[in-house]
Design a protein around this motif. Structure first.
Motif, PDB file in Angstrom:
ATOM      1  N   HIS A 130       0.405  16.739  -5.153  1.00  0.00           N
ATOM      2  CA  HIS A 130       0.436  15.312  -4.798  1.00  0.00           C
ATOM      3  C   HIS A 130      -0.868  14.578  -5.078  1.00  0.00           C
ATOM      4  O   HIS A 130      -1.020  13.435  -4.689  1.00  0.00           O
TER       5      HIS A 130
ATOM      6  N   ARG B  40      -6.643  10.174  -5.522  1.00  0.00           N
ATOM      7  CA  ARG B  40      -5.931   9.887  -4.275  1.00  0.00           C
ATOM      8  C   ARG B  40      -5.135  11.105  -3.825  1.00  0.00           C
ATOM      9  O   ARG B  40      -4.620  11.859  -4.658  1.00  0.00           O
ATOM     10  N   HIS B  41      -5.052  11.270  -2.523  1.00  0.00           N
ATOM     11  CA  HIS B  41      -4.319  12.411  -1.970  1.00  0.00           C
ATOM     12  C   HIS B  41      -4.024  12.109  -0.505  1.00  0.00           C
ATOM     13  O   HIS B  41      -4.804  11.443   0.154  1.00  0.00           O
ATOM     14  N   PRO B  42      -2.899  12.612   0.015  1.00  0.00           N
ATOM     15  CA  PRO B  42      -2.603  12.346   1.427  1.00  0.00           C
ATOM     16  C   PRO B  42      -3.618  12.978   2.370  1.00  0.00           C
ATOM     17  O   PRO B  42      -3.798  12.523   3.490  1.00  0.00           O
TER      18      PRO B  42
ATOM     19  N   TYR C 243      -2.053   4.889   3.603  1.00  0.00           N
ATOM     20  CA  TYR C 243      -1.051   5.951   3.445  1.00  0.00           C
ATOM     21  C   TYR C 243      -1.612   7.164   2.732  1.00  0.00           C
ATOM     22  O   TYR C 243      -1.166   8.276   2.924  1.00  0.00           O
ATOM     23  N   GLU C 244      -2.567   6.942   1.836  1.00  0.00           N
ATOM     24  CA  GLU C 244      -3.233   8.058   1.177  1.00  0.00           C
ATOM     25  C   GLU C 244      -4.734   7.840   1.234  1.00  0.00           C
ATOM     26  O   GLU C 244      -5.190   6.722   1.432  1.00  0.00           O
TER      27      GLU C 244
ATOM     28  N   ARG D  43       0.830  -1.206   0.000  1.00  0.00           N
ATOM     29  CA  ARG D  43       0.000   0.000   0.000  1.00  0.00           C
ATOM     30  C   ARG D  43       0.867   1.259   0.000  1.00  0.00           C
ATOM     31  O   ARG D  43       0.554   2.251  -0.630  1.00  0.00           O
ATOM     32  N   ARG D  44       1.940   1.191   0.743  1.00  0.00           N
ATOM     33  CA  ARG D  44       2.807   2.361   0.819  1.00  0.00           C
ATOM     34  C   ARG D  44       3.447   2.631  -0.547  1.00  0.00           C
ATOM     35  O   ARG D  44       3.422   3.730  -1.065  1.00  0.00           O
ATOM     36  N   GLU D  45       3.940   1.556  -1.131  1.00  0.00           N
ATOM     37  CA  GLU D  45       4.647   1.687  -2.389  1.00  0.00           C
ATOM     38  C   GLU D  45       3.754   2.252  -3.490  1.00  0.00           C
ATOM     39  O   GLU D  45       4.170   3.070  -4.292  1.00  0.00           O
TER      40      GLU D  45
ATOM     41  N   CYS E  80      -8.318   7.650  -0.581  1.00  0.00           N
ATOM     42  CA  CYS E  80      -8.751   7.274  -1.914  1.00  0.00           C
ATOM     43  C   CYS E  80     -10.249   7.561  -2.046  1.00  0.00           C
ATOM     44  O   CYS E  80     -11.038   7.213  -1.174  1.00  0.00           O
TER      45      CYS E  80
ATOM     46  N   HIS F 150       0.959   4.007  -3.083  1.00  0.00           N
ATOM     47  CA  HIS F 150       0.168   5.167  -2.635  1.00  0.00           C
ATOM     48  C   HIS F 150      -1.305   4.858  -2.424  1.00  0.00           C
ATOM     49  O   HIS F 150      -2.182   5.548  -2.948  1.00  0.00           O
TER      50      HIS F 150
ATOM     51  N   GLN G 198      -3.313  12.322  -7.101  1.00  0.00           N
ATOM     52  CA  GLN G 198      -3.218  11.371  -8.211  1.00  0.00           C
ATOM     53  C   GLN G 198      -4.611  11.134  -8.743  1.00  0.00           C
ATOM     54  O   GLN G 198      -5.535  10.886  -7.989  1.00  0.00           O
TER      55      GLN G 198
END
Ligand code: ADP
Ligand code: ZN
Length: 738
Positions: free
Chosen positions: A677, A702-704, A643-644, A635-637, A646, A639, A679
């Motif tokens: 950032h 997606r966004h943090p 971690y983000e 999940r981190r890799e 969705c 995004h 996506q």
């Protein structure tokens, strides 16, 4: 003059502003009566403003219905937060918060005329009256036999009203309107015997103590990771008791009331001695019952509330403890606006009202587990089964070999599973067969080598779209033609496959003619009480084999079940959803957890064409930590949550081109000035491209930061005027990508 924005009761959900005199104590959350065109209506105050800059005079509201607001200020704050976070209107949130049953005055409290005895007559008085007026004496005697000297007028013999009137004049009794509770389970014959608390084992003791400490001084949310059968329910029950003893109220959220009858019954019987303090909120309540239950909670009469998703808005006073059972369940997310997640709202409510919150699961969501790893939640563990039994043995069966052996590409039962079922029949033990039917979006799989066609960019299965005979990636938009043979082993046997519970039943009838079996799926469930009756029959060992879908995966406890067969573990693994692995792991673990919950050891067969898939292997070893470690890395890799954030923007219309074109326009505008950032995927047809006669297209974003994402999408939506027959919906923290 001050003004109030009012949500009018009724299905059309109108919102209007009304002026009111300065001295009327109107507050947000108050119920009011207002003029609407040429009639009177009632409504709920959403917010307070002023009519100053309007430039025209507002109509005045007529009256306040309740002297105090029905919605507490804390819940109103929560509503505002939800509206912002999920990008929905405050009205829609208030609609969820204050159910239609409560807003609609027609449901208001039901009263009956009661006759109260003012002073108990002595024996001498009774004999004196008996001689003079025997009917009066009968009524007085009947009343004095009642514990609180009270009877409903209708419970007295017919034609008593004249006599009662005379008794009122003589000063013996009064007549009063008494509110009667429309009691949800009044007609249920089920007798509840109070259950006694069990002695907690050392692990439960630790979890319980930590929970009680949190109830005393709330700090972080608690995450209880307890394997299936570890006795989480007992911890909930005893912690709930502690909270009640501290004078606080308790809220228990369960995924779905009708699918968790056992959990509800545990609570009802543990608190049987004070059962009038329990309110169970479920979807089968009548409007009147819902009204009464809601007000019982609001008045503080019901201090234990058990309910599904929407119960998170129960107006409990002095809330001290919230439990979210099976916190990983998807049904906590509402799939219409406002698309809130009840677990997340529960965490927020606990913080706002400063109360303890316990999230429990054998397979926590990676979102919650990630929070625990980061120290935002406190992790509590129950690593062993409460009764000292070992976890069931899980055997993975490679269906590719079975299919070759049986020369059938659609084999339902492997030889091993069939033999195991026969063995259980002989021994008089029970079995559960589970059929995974999650998702309709289908992937292509080779029957010879098990290869699944995947996106070269995203490591997700490509989804087959029948309309244009193509495979598509729902993450990045990659497209491919449908191959004629397997790209891995060149076998032409690459196809879409699947079967349902009915087919399983059909095959089973031939395979084990002597077995007694029953099926539980959505079709069967439509009839009232079928689920309950089937489960009772299974418990009474009148059924040997229970066949079911997702519905039987949850919290059932049957000590005589020693075999669980998972027929098609793969379905659901190859759907266009980054949570596919997580869901499969959860499902396998939960279903496997139904086996071996008594004295007898349990055995689980997992049939799959991808036996080496990590989620299947981790589930085989009951290894949540191993699974989450690997999955979080992925999940981190890429995004993905946790971690983000969705979200999904969906556009639908009966006109296919118009929907597609609208989404393309939205996509262009969203991509023009994105927050850093962000996506954004390509605009694509939804996996479920046509539903209810409407064509659907979607974008994944997606966004943090959730708020930044919602704000951006809302701004673009506000600036874009959609064609009349096109509807756009935004789903923050989306759980479904279909
Ligand atoms: P979970 O919800 O964690 O899957 P349950 O609450 O269903 O587990 O508990 C499994 C079984 O263990 C139940 O039959 C329960 O009565 C029993 N149990 C729980 N706690 C204890 C205990 N301390 N001692 C003995 N049995 C227990
Ligand atoms: Zn892709």
């Amino acid at each position: 003059m001050p003004s109030a924005r009012v949500l009018i009761d009724g299905p059309s959900e109108l919102v209007f502003d009304y002026a009111y005199p300065q001295d009327l104590p109107v507050l947000p959350g108050c119920r009011v009566r207002v003029p609407l065109r040429n009639r009177a209506a009632s409504g709920t105050v959403l917010s307070i403003g002023s009519d100053q800059d309007l430039g025209f005079a507002l109509r005045e509201l007529n009256a306040l219905i309740d002297p105090e607001p029905l919605i507490t200020s804390q819940l109103l704050e929560l509503a505002q937060w939800i509206a912002h976070y999920y990008g929905s209107s405050l009205e829609s949130v208030i609609r969820s918060l204050l159910p239609e049953a409560v807003r609609n005055e027609e449901n208001s409290a039901k009263t009956r005329k009661s006759v109260f005895l003012l002073k108990p007559p002595s024996n001498d008085e009774i004999s004196a009256i008996q001689r003079r007026a025997p009917r009066q004496a009968d009524i007085l005697q009947a009343l004095s036999h009642e514990e609180n000297g009270r009877l409903f007028l209708t419970d007295l013999p017919q034609g008593s009203s004249a006599t009662v009137k005379t008794l009122v004049k003589l000063g013996w009794v009064t007549i009063e309107d008494e509110e009667v509770r429309r009691e949800p389970d009044a007609d249920s014959q089920e007798e509840l015997i109070e259950s006694q608390p069990l002695t907690l084992n050392a692990e439960q003791q630790l979890a319980w103590q930590a929970t009680c400490e949190a109830i005393d001084s709330p700090d972080k949310p608690l995450l209880l990771l307890g394997v299936t059968g570890s006795g989480k329910t007992e911890v909930y029950l005893q912690a709930a008791r502690y909270a009640l003893d501290q004078g606080k109220s308790v809220l228990i959220l369960v995924p779905e009331i009708s699918l968790t009858p056992q959990t509800v019954r545990h609570f009802k019987s543990r608190f049987a001695a004070c059962k009038e303090q329990i309110a169970v909120l479920h979807s089968h309540l009548s409007q009147g019952e819902r009204f009464d239950e809601w007000h019982r909670i609001r008045r503080g009469q019901a201090r234990i509330v058990i309910g599904a998703r929407s119960a998170i808005f129960a107006p409990l006073l002095n809330l001290g403890f919230i439990v979210v059972d099976e916190e990983h369940e998807n049904s906590y997310k509402q799939d219409t606006s406002p698309r809130y997640h009840a677990r997340d709202i529960a965490v927020l409510r606990a913080k706002k009202e400063s109360c303890a919150i316990l999230l429990g699961s054998a397979t926590p969501s990676l979102e919650s587990f990630h929070n625990a790893r980061q120290g935002k939640y406190q992790l509590l563990r129950l690593p062993h089964r409460a009764d000292g039994q070992s976890m069931p043995i899980v055997r993975v069966v490679d269906m590719r070999l079975e299919q070759q052996k049986q020369k059938n590409t659609n084999t339902i039962f492997s030889d091993k599973l069939r033999q195991a079922m026969e063995q259980r029949l002989e021994r008089g033990e029970q079995s559960i067969l589970f059929l995974n039917r999650r998702g309709f979006a289908r992937s292509l799989q080779c029957h010879s080598c098990g290869h699944v066609i995947q996106c070269p960019h995203c490591s997700f299965a490509l989804t087959y779209h029948r309309t244009d005979e193509r495979l598509m990636c729902h993450v990045c938009g990659y497209q491919a033609i449908v191959p004629r043979k397997c790209p891995s082993c060149q076998d032409p046997g690459i196809a879409l496959q699947g079967y349902g519970t009915q087919k399983v039943e059909e095959v089973l009838t031939k395979l084990l003619p002597k077995a007694r079996f029953a099926r539980i799926d959505a079709d069967i469930m439509r009839k009232k009480n079928t689920l309950r009756d089937t489960l009772l029959a299974f418990k009474a060992k009148k059924i040997d084999i229970l066949i079911g879908t997702q519905m039987i995966a949850k919290g059932l406890h049957f000590p005589n079940v020693t075999l669980v067969g998972i027929l098609n573990a793969d379905i659901g693994l190859h759907i266009p959803d980054f949570r596919a692995s997580e869901r499969t792991f959860q499902l396998l673990t939960q279903v496997a957890g139904r086996a071996g919950r008594g004295e007898l050891e349990g055995e689980v067969f997992v049939q799959t064409c991808t036996p080496h898939a990590p989620c299947i292997q981790y589930a085989r070893r009951h290894d949540f930590d191993g699974f989450s470690e690997q999955e979080l890395e992925f999940r981190r890799e890429f995004h993905f949550p946790p971690y983000e954030r969705c979200s999904v923007l969906t556009v639908r219309s009966t006109h296919e081109r118009r929907a597609e074109f609208t989404l393309q326009t939205l996509h262009r505008r969203l991509a023009e000035t994105p927050p850093p950032h962000m996506q954004i995927s390509d605009p694509l047809p939804s996996p479920l491209i046509k539903s209810h006669g409407q064509f659907r297209f979607q974008i994944t974003l997606r966004h943090p930061n959730a708020r930044a994402l919602t704000r951006h999408v809302q701004e673009v939506l506000k600036k874009t005027s959609l064609p009349e027959d096109v509807i756009a919906t935004f789903d923050m923290d989306a759980l479904s990508f279909s």
